[in-house]
Scaffold this motif. Structure first.
Motif, PDB file in Angstrom:
ATOM      1  N   LEU A 191     -11.474 -29.905   3.661  1.00 35.46           N
ATOM      2  CA  LEU A 191     -10.471 -29.592   4.682  1.00 35.46           C
ATOM      3  C   LEU A 191     -10.412 -28.094   5.028  1.00 35.46           C
ATOM      4  O   LEU A 191      -9.517 -27.659   5.748  1.00 35.46           O
ATOM      5  CB  LEU A 191      -9.084 -30.060   4.214  1.00 35.46           C
ATOM      6  CG  LEU A 191      -8.898 -31.567   4.021  1.00 35.46           C
ATOM      7  CD1 LEU A 191      -7.489 -31.881   3.558  1.00 35.46           C
ATOM      8  CD2 LEU A 191      -9.194 -32.328   5.304  1.00 35.46           C
ATOM      9  N   PHE A 192     -11.332 -27.334   4.475  1.00 39.06           N
ATOM     10  CA  PHE A 192     -11.336 -25.872   4.691  1.00 39.06           C
ATOM     11  C   PHE A 192      -9.997 -25.240   4.323  1.00 39.06           C
ATOM     12  O   PHE A 192      -9.407 -24.491   5.099  1.00 39.06           O
ATOM     13  CB  PHE A 192     -11.690 -25.526   6.153  1.00 39.06           C
ATOM     14  CG  PHE A 192     -12.997 -26.125   6.575  1.00 39.06           C
ATOM     15  CD1 PHE A 192     -14.199 -25.617   6.098  1.00 39.06           C
ATOM     16  CD2 PHE A 192     -13.044 -27.222   7.432  1.00 39.06           C
ATOM     17  CE1 PHE A 192     -15.408 -26.187   6.470  1.00 39.06           C
ATOM     18  CE2 PHE A 192     -14.240 -27.780   7.804  1.00 39.06           C
ATOM     19  CZ  PHE A 192     -15.431 -27.273   7.324  1.00 39.06           C
ATOM     20  N   LEU A 193      -9.511 -25.611   3.156  1.00 39.21           N
ATOM     21  CA  LEU A 193      -8.249 -25.034   2.686  1.00 39.21           C
ATOM     22  C   LEU A 193      -8.524 -24.330   1.356  1.00 39.21           C
ATOM     23  O   LEU A 193      -9.557 -24.560   0.730  1.00 39.21           O
ATOM     24  CB  LEU A 193      -7.209 -26.149   2.447  1.00 39.21           C
ATOM     25  CG  LEU A 193      -6.768 -26.967   3.658  1.00 39.21           C
ATOM     26  CD1 LEU A 193      -5.900 -28.129   3.218  1.00 39.21           C
ATOM     27  CD2 LEU A 193      -6.007 -26.077   4.646  1.00 39.21           C
ATOM     28  N   SER A 194      -7.596 -23.513   0.924  1.00 41.07           N
ATOM     29  CA  SER A 194      -7.734 -22.928  -0.406  1.00 41.07           C
ATOM     30  C   SER A 194      -7.279 -23.956  -1.428  1.00 41.07           C
ATOM     31  O   SER A 194      -6.527 -24.862  -1.122  1.00 41.07           O
ATOM     32  CB  SER A 194      -6.877 -21.668  -0.522  1.00 41.07           C
ATOM     33  OG  SER A 194      -5.522 -22.040  -0.681  1.00 41.07           O
ATOM     34  N   ARG A 195      -7.759 -23.798  -2.663  1.00 38.30           N
ATOM     35  CA  ARG A 195      -7.387 -24.754  -3.705  1.00 38.30           C
ATOM     36  C   ARG A 195      -5.880 -24.742  -3.942  1.00 38.30           C
ATOM     37  O   ARG A 195      -5.298 -25.789  -4.225  1.00 38.30           O
ATOM     38  CB  ARG A 195      -8.065 -24.378  -5.018  1.00 38.30           C
ATOM     39  CG  ARG A 195      -9.495 -24.831  -5.063  1.00 38.30           C
ATOM     40  CD  ARG A 195      -9.961 -24.831  -6.488  1.00 38.30           C
ATOM     41  NE  ARG A 195     -11.398 -24.714  -6.525  1.00 38.30           N
ATOM     42  CZ  ARG A 195     -12.117 -24.816  -7.639  1.00 38.30           C
ATOM     43  NH1 ARG A 195     -11.492 -24.995  -8.788  1.00 38.30           N
ATOM     44  NH2 ARG A 195     -13.417 -24.715  -7.604  1.00 38.30           N
ATOM     45  N   GLU A 196      -5.301 -23.570  -3.809  1.00 39.33           N
ATOM     46  CA  GLU A 196      -3.850 -23.462  -4.035  1.00 39.33           C
ATOM     47  C   GLU A 196      -3.098 -24.301  -3.015  1.00 39.33           C
ATOM     48  O   GLU A 196      -2.163 -25.020  -3.348  1.00 39.33           O
ATOM     49  CB  GLU A 196      -3.405 -21.984  -3.958  1.00 39.33           C
ATOM     50  CG  GLU A 196      -3.679 -21.215  -5.230  1.00 39.33           C
ATOM     51  CD  GLU A 196      -3.198 -21.971  -6.475  1.00 39.33           C
ATOM     52  OE1 GLU A 196      -2.009 -22.370  -6.503  1.00 39.33           O
ATOM     53  OE2 GLU A 196      -4.002 -22.201  -7.402  1.00 39.33           O
ATOM     54  N   THR A 197      -3.564 -24.220  -1.746  1.00 41.59           N
ATOM     55  CA  THR A 197      -2.904 -24.989  -0.690  1.00 41.59           C
ATOM     56  C   THR A 197      -3.020 -26.482  -0.965  1.00 41.59           C
ATOM     57  O   THR A 197      -2.050 -27.229  -0.813  1.00 41.59           O
ATOM     58  CB  THR A 197      -3.553 -24.662   0.682  1.00 41.59           C
ATOM     59  OG1 THR A 197      -3.798 -23.268   0.729  1.00 41.59           O
ATOM     60  CG2 THR A 197      -2.670 -25.087   1.821  1.00 41.59           C
ATOM     61  N   VAL A 198      -4.250 -26.901  -1.368  1.00 41.99           N
ATOM     62  CA  VAL A 198      -4.461 -28.317  -1.669  1.00 41.99           C
ATOM     63  C   VAL A 198      -3.514 -28.749  -2.772  1.00 41.99           C
ATOM     64  O   VAL A 198      -2.867 -29.797  -2.692  1.00 41.99           O
ATOM     65  CB  VAL A 198      -5.926 -28.572  -2.079  1.00 41.99           C
ATOM     66  CG1 VAL A 198      -6.083 -30.000  -2.600  1.00 41.99           C
ATOM     67  CG2 VAL A 198      -6.851 -28.347  -0.906  1.00 41.99           C
ATOM     68  N   LYS A 199      -3.422 -27.903  -3.785  1.00 45.67           N
ATOM     69  CA  LYS A 199      -2.566 -28.224  -4.922  1.00 45.67           C
ATOM     70  C   LYS A 199      -1.117 -28.425  -4.452  1.00 45.67           C
ATOM     71  O   LYS A 199      -0.443 -29.367  -4.864  1.00 45.67           O
ATOM     72  CB  LYS A 199      -2.626 -27.069  -5.926  1.00 45.67           C
ATOM     73  CG  LYS A 199      -2.597 -27.533  -7.369  1.00 45.67           C
ATOM     74  CD  LYS A 199      -2.884 -26.366  -8.293  1.00 45.67           C
ATOM     75  CE  LYS A 199      -2.224 -26.576  -9.641  1.00 45.67           C
ATOM     76  NZ  LYS A 199      -2.384 -25.398 -10.501  1.00 45.67           N
ATOM     77  N   THR A 200      -0.686 -27.543  -3.567  1.00 45.21           N
ATOM     78  CA  THR A 200       0.677 -27.658  -3.042  1.00 45.21           C
ATOM     79  C   THR A 200       0.855 -28.977  -2.292  1.00 45.21           C
ATOM     80  O   THR A 200       1.842 -29.680  -2.473  1.00 45.21           O
ATOM     81  CB  THR A 200       0.974 -26.492  -2.071  1.00 45.21           C
ATOM     82  OG1 THR A 200       0.467 -25.301  -2.641  1.00 45.21           O
ATOM     83  CG2 THR A 200       2.455 -26.377  -1.783  1.00 45.21           C
ATOM     84  N   HIS A 201      -0.158 -29.298  -1.431  1.00 48.66           N
ATOM     85  CA  HIS A 201      -0.074 -30.540  -0.664  1.00 48.66           C
ATOM     86  C   HIS A 201      -0.011 -31.742  -1.595  1.00 48.66           C
ATOM     87  O   HIS A 201       0.792 -32.657  -1.393  1.00 48.66           O
ATOM     88  CB  HIS A 201      -1.288 -30.682   0.268  1.00 48.66           C
ATOM     89  CG  HIS A 201      -1.186 -29.834   1.495  1.00 48.66           C
ATOM     90  ND1 HIS A 201      -0.046 -29.776   2.258  1.00 48.66           N
ATOM     91  CD2 HIS A 201      -2.094 -29.031   2.110  1.00 48.66           C
ATOM     92  CE1 HIS A 201      -0.240 -28.958   3.275  1.00 48.66           C
ATOM     93  NE2 HIS A 201      -1.487 -28.488   3.204  1.00 48.66           N
TER      94      HIS A 201
END
Lengths: 473, 215
Positions: free
Chosen positions: B177-187
């Motif tokens: 999804l072209f996101l940072s791992r931190e963002t994914v974790k939050t989602h």
């Protein structure tokens, strides 16, 4: 796997198949290659002349036939069946005469072979009748039991004389005789009236039309009656030629039993071999690690030694179980009834225990009372109790002194596996012991018995199952 | 920090073997073992493990019931990794439904087993993702009501849930999804929160059962 096997076998088994059977594609291309061919939807190629002269007599005939077939599907088969009922009716009448004759001869003591011959002929004709009904009338009749498939002359004879199939077949042949007579009567009567109208009546300008109409009506009624007779046979045939209800029930029971056997086998495999191999695997894996420890872990040769002992015992038990399961499967493959081979009995206990003794468990077998006539089902359950009990001793308590006791007192069989204080490792007795105990308890309860499994005051463990013998299957 | 493990199996040989295998890993400690489901509940209360390795078929409360009870006590700790002899679909699905975070075969290679334990403890991806997803897809009684059955997820969260259900780890989702791992974790956390799921496995079950995956 089945598919690839079948594919691999086809050319060898049917060498002619690929060449003699046209593939769908070939038929399609043939049809497409002939633009003047039959209309779409007709799957049989029609001679080219027909298509070149539309509206010719041949095409009209074909259309008429299609129309007839659509109105009364399968009429050629039924017509053939009606005609065949004349000679066959005569034949069966002769057969009945033969039967009566041989029964009379029986009174004089010489007709036994004759009766058997007539009955065998009846069964043979029943097979032919089944085929006729299937192919000409499109009635779905399962193939009957065949006497020649039975093993042994005595069984063959018994099936021939006693099986309901024989007498039902005889009944059917009788029905065919009546059908033949009815067909003959209908044909004669219809023919007679037709002939009378055609040649005996007074034909003139006034009567010609009504007479002609009557003649057509006579033909129509005759055909309708014949058709009705054939339809009647078609609806009766499955009842007399089909599988008898008792056979159906027997087949159903057999398949149910087979399924239950299979499920039991699968469960046994899971509980015994699967479990033993898993435990062995984990022990082996652990033992290797204790012999070549990582980092600062200590070498534990004692653990490895013990693990090897467990692996030895577990593998031996698993192999014995594998042997038993395979013998069951072989018995099934041989078409024999697997039940007597599948169920271990009390007589097999000594062998079971000697295997355990080889594995280091000091175990004694005590049999009290006469257990020879204990029903097979109870014997098997008792065997399972001893098997589970002793296996659990090995699993949970190591190799303490163990006694397996089978005692019969009156109408009760008591099976007991008792061990002394645990010799090693995890001495927790565990409220339920092995996973097999839950299953055993179920089976014991179902058989009207009880199961108890509890630690003894002296620190050992006792598994005790009481089974009633009365009313047990 | 070392992971605290509880071994539950009715066969002492399986337990002793597992103990030796797992203790040879520097970051794993076996803090206790139990021979029945009921015993497991007691030992778990005393030892506070991070991960429970749970056998399914046991006398006196099986692994499924024990898992359900453990989850009811505390949805966050411990996580349950079901250990099974055979891939018996029905048992496995029922234990996942009961709240297990994943399953592993007893016969699997020790390294894979250790790996599965670490994955369950971390919670950033599914254990045996393909097998788990297929199992859930085959067994979940899909009510096929579509996304409406789920609490409103944002577009991104729905994307993330779909990929989680596809068995992707956080890192893989980030790449996808072209996101940072931190963002994914939050989602992922927010999806779990909205679904009331304690971990990814439960979220996947919810996704299938709600019909979200068919939409």
């Amino acid at each position: 796997m089945t598919r690839s096997l079948a594919r691999g076998r086809t050319p060898a088994d049917h060498p002619a198949a690929p060449t003699s059977v046209p593939r769908a594609g070939e038929i399609d291309s043939a049809r497409q290659g002939d633009p003047s061919g039959p209309p779409v939807g007709q799957d049989r190629p029609v001679p080219p002349t027909t298509s070149r002269i539309p509206g010719s007599a041949a095409e009209i005939a074909a259309r008429l036939r299609a129309l007839l077939v659509a109105a009364r599907p399968g009429w050629p088969g039924r017509a053939l069946y009606a005609l065949a009922s004349l000679p066959f009716g005569a034949l069966y009448l002769a057969l009945f005469a033969g039967l009566v004759g041989s029964v009379v001869a029986l009174i004089y003591g010489v007709g036994v072979l004759l009766v058997l011959l007539v009955l065998a002929t009846t069964r043979g004709f029943a097979g032919l009748e089944r085929r006729m009904a299937r192919e000409l009338l499109g009635v779905d009749i399962p193939a009957g039991e065949r006497v020649r498939d039975q093993h042994g002359a005595v069984r063959k004879l018994r099936r021939l004389v006693w099986a309901a199939d024989t007498w039902r077949a005889l009944g059917w042949l009788g029905a065919r005789v009546l059908l033949g007579i009815a067909t003959l009567a209908t044909l004669l009567f219809g023919g007679f009236v037709f002939a009378y109208l055609g040649w005996g009546a007074d034909w003139n300008a006034l009567t010609a039309l009504p007479l002609l109409a009557l003649m057509v009506a006579v033909v129509g009624v005759t055909l309708a009656v014949l058709d009705g007779l054939v339809r009647l046979s078609g609806s009766v045939a499955p009842r007399l030629l089909g599988t008898a209800p008792e056979q159906r029930i027997a087949a159903l029971q057999q398949s149910t039993r087979r399924l239950a056997d299979r499920n039991r086998l699968a469960r046994d495999l899971h509980d015994t071999i699967g479990h033993a191999l898993t435990a062995s695997l984990l022990q082996a894996s652990a033992a290797r690690r204790t012999l070549t420890p990582a980092g600062d872990r200590p070498l534990q040769p004692d653990f490895a030694h013990q693990a090897l002992g467990h692996i030895e015992t577990n593998t031996r038990t698993a192999l014995a179980e594998l042997d038993r399961v395979l013998s069951v499967l072989r018995a099934e493959d041989g078409g024999r009834d697997p039940a007597p081979f599948a169920a271990p009995s009390l007589a097999d206990l000594e062998e079971l225990l000697s295997g355990l003794r080889d594995g280091g468990l000091p175990v004694a077998l005590v049999v009290d009372g006469d257990v020879d006539d204990v029903p097979a089902g109870v014997q098997e359950l008792a065997y399972r109790v001893v098997q589970e009990g002793t296996t659990n001793v090995l699993r949970h308590a190591g190799t303490p002194l163990t006694v397996a006791q089978v005692a019969r007192s009156g109408a009760t069989l008591v099976v007991r596996v008792c061990n002394e204080r645990a010799s090693q490792l995890d001495s927790r007795p565990g409220p339920g012991g092995g996973r097999g105990l839950a299953g055993l308890r179920e089976r014991a309860t179902a058989a009207g018995g009880t199961l108890s499994a509890e630690p003894t005051p002296s620190g050992g463990f006792e598994l005790c199952v009481t089974l009633p013998l009365a009313g047990a299957a | 920090m070392s992971l605290r493990l509880l071994l539950v199996d009715d066969d002492v040989l399986v337990r002793s073997g597992l103990r030796v295998i797992l203790e040879s890993e520097p970051d794993l400690t076996v803090v206790g073992d139990a021979g029945t489901g009921r015993e497991a509940l007691d030992v778990a209360a005393q030892t506070d493990p991070d991960v429970v390795l749970m056998d399914v078929r046991m006398p006196d409360m099986d692994g499924i019931a024990a898992t359900r009870e453990l989850v009811a006590r505390d949805p966050q700790r411990p996580r349950v990794l079901v250990l099974t002899t055979f891939e018996d679909d029905d048992y496995l699905f029922r234990s996942l439904q009961a709240g297990a975070s994943g399953f592993a075969l007893k016969r699997s290679d020790p390294d894979e087993l250790v790996d599965a334990i670490r994955v369950v403890a971390r919670g950033t991806s599914l254990v045996l993702p393909d097998l788990t997803r297929r199992l859930i897809a085959a067994h979940a009684p899909s009510r096929a009501r579509g996304p409406a059955a789920l609490p409103t997820l944002t577009g991104r969260e729905a994307d993330v849930l779909r990929l989680v259900a596809g068995g992707l780890s956080n890192a893989e989702i980030a790449t996808e999804l072209f996101l940072s791992r931190e963002t994914v974790k939050t989602h992922v956390s927010s999806v779990l929160l909205k679904l009331g799921a304690r971990d990814r496995t439960q979220a996947v079950i919810a996704a299938y059962e709600s019909g979200f995956m068919n939409a």
